[in-house]
Design a protein around this motif. Structure first.
Motif, mmCIF file in Angstrom:
data_model
loop_
_atom_site.group_PDB
_atom_site.id
_atom_site.type_symbol
_atom_site.label_atom_id
_atom_site.label_comp_id
_atom_site.label_asym_id
_atom_site.label_seq_id
_atom_site.Cartn_x
_atom_site.Cartn_y
_atom_site.Cartn_z
ATOM 1 N N SER A 1 15.609 -7.340 -6.419
ATOM 2 C CA SER A 1 15.435 -7.917 -5.118
ATOM 3 C C SER A 1 16.077 -7.097 -3.763
ATOM 4 O O SER A 1 15.475 -7.419 -3.016
ATOM 5 N N GLN B 1 14.242 -5.743 -0.717
ATOM 6 C CA GLN B 1 14.646 -5.979 0.679
ATOM 7 C C GLN B 1 15.048 -4.711 1.258
ATOM 8 O O GLN B 1 14.613 -4.702 2.595
ATOM 9 N N LYS B 2 15.853 -3.939 0.813
ATOM 10 C CA LYS B 2 16.215 -2.679 1.397
ATOM 11 C C LYS B 2 14.854 -1.839 1.921
ATOM 12 O O LYS B 2 14.720 -1.130 3.165
ATOM 13 N N GLU C 1 11.543 -2.902 2.305
ATOM 14 C CA GLU C 1 10.728 -3.769 3.332
ATOM 15 C C GLU C 1 11.496 -3.482 4.658
ATOM 16 O O GLU C 1 10.774 -3.418 5.659
ATOM 17 N N LYS C 2 12.902 -3.472 4.653
ATOM 18 C CA LYS C 2 13.619 -3.390 6.129
ATOM 19 C C LYS C 2 13.049 -2.074 6.767
ATOM 20 O O LYS C 2 13.330 -1.893 7.936
ATOM 21 N N GLU D 1 7.116 -3.077 -1.774
ATOM 22 C CA GLU D 1 7.457 -3.451 -2.886
ATOM 23 C C GLU D 1 6.834 -2.542 -4.227
ATOM 24 O O GLU D 1 7.323 -1.996 -5.057
#
Length: 116
Positions: free
Chosen positions: A16, A20-21, A23-24, A29
């Protein structure tokens, strides 16, 4: 094998954080999945099972179908350490994955990340 704290961390938590990294930095994904499957030999269903389990990183890599033979082409620095110089085999695999996700977040093309 030395007993690093990270070895016992849940793969699902690390996964996860990778997502997150990515998508920032406007990556997806699906790209994270592609990288993990390329490195470890999991297919998408096998990876989904690992994410849904409580397996730690040591188990995740121990159950990996086959590390990609091109993994040794992954070079560079993660957390101030050159990945190709990491002696512990499990830690090296973890650092390989960290490096690939870093390259994704930095906008590198997938063909280069996957050493095509």
């Amino acid at each position: 094998m030395s007993d690093h704290k990270i070895f016992s961390m849940a793969f699902s938590k690390i996964y996860s954080l990778y997502v997150q990294k990515a998508e920032k930095k406007s990556r997806t994904e699906e790209e994270v999945i592609q990288i993990i499957c390329w490195l470890t030999g999991y297919n998408s269903d096998g990876l989904a099972n690992q994410v849904g389990s409580e397996n730690d990183l040591a188990t995740f890599f121990a159950e990996a179908p086959a590390m990609n033979p091109n993994a040794s082409l992954i070079k560079g620095v993660v957390c101030g350490v050159r990945v190709e110089e990491v002696e512990d085999p499990l830690m090296r695999k973890i650092r390989y994955l960290d490096k690939l996700i870093d390259e994704l977040a930095k906008g590198k093309a997938m063909e280069k990340i996957l050493r095509s």
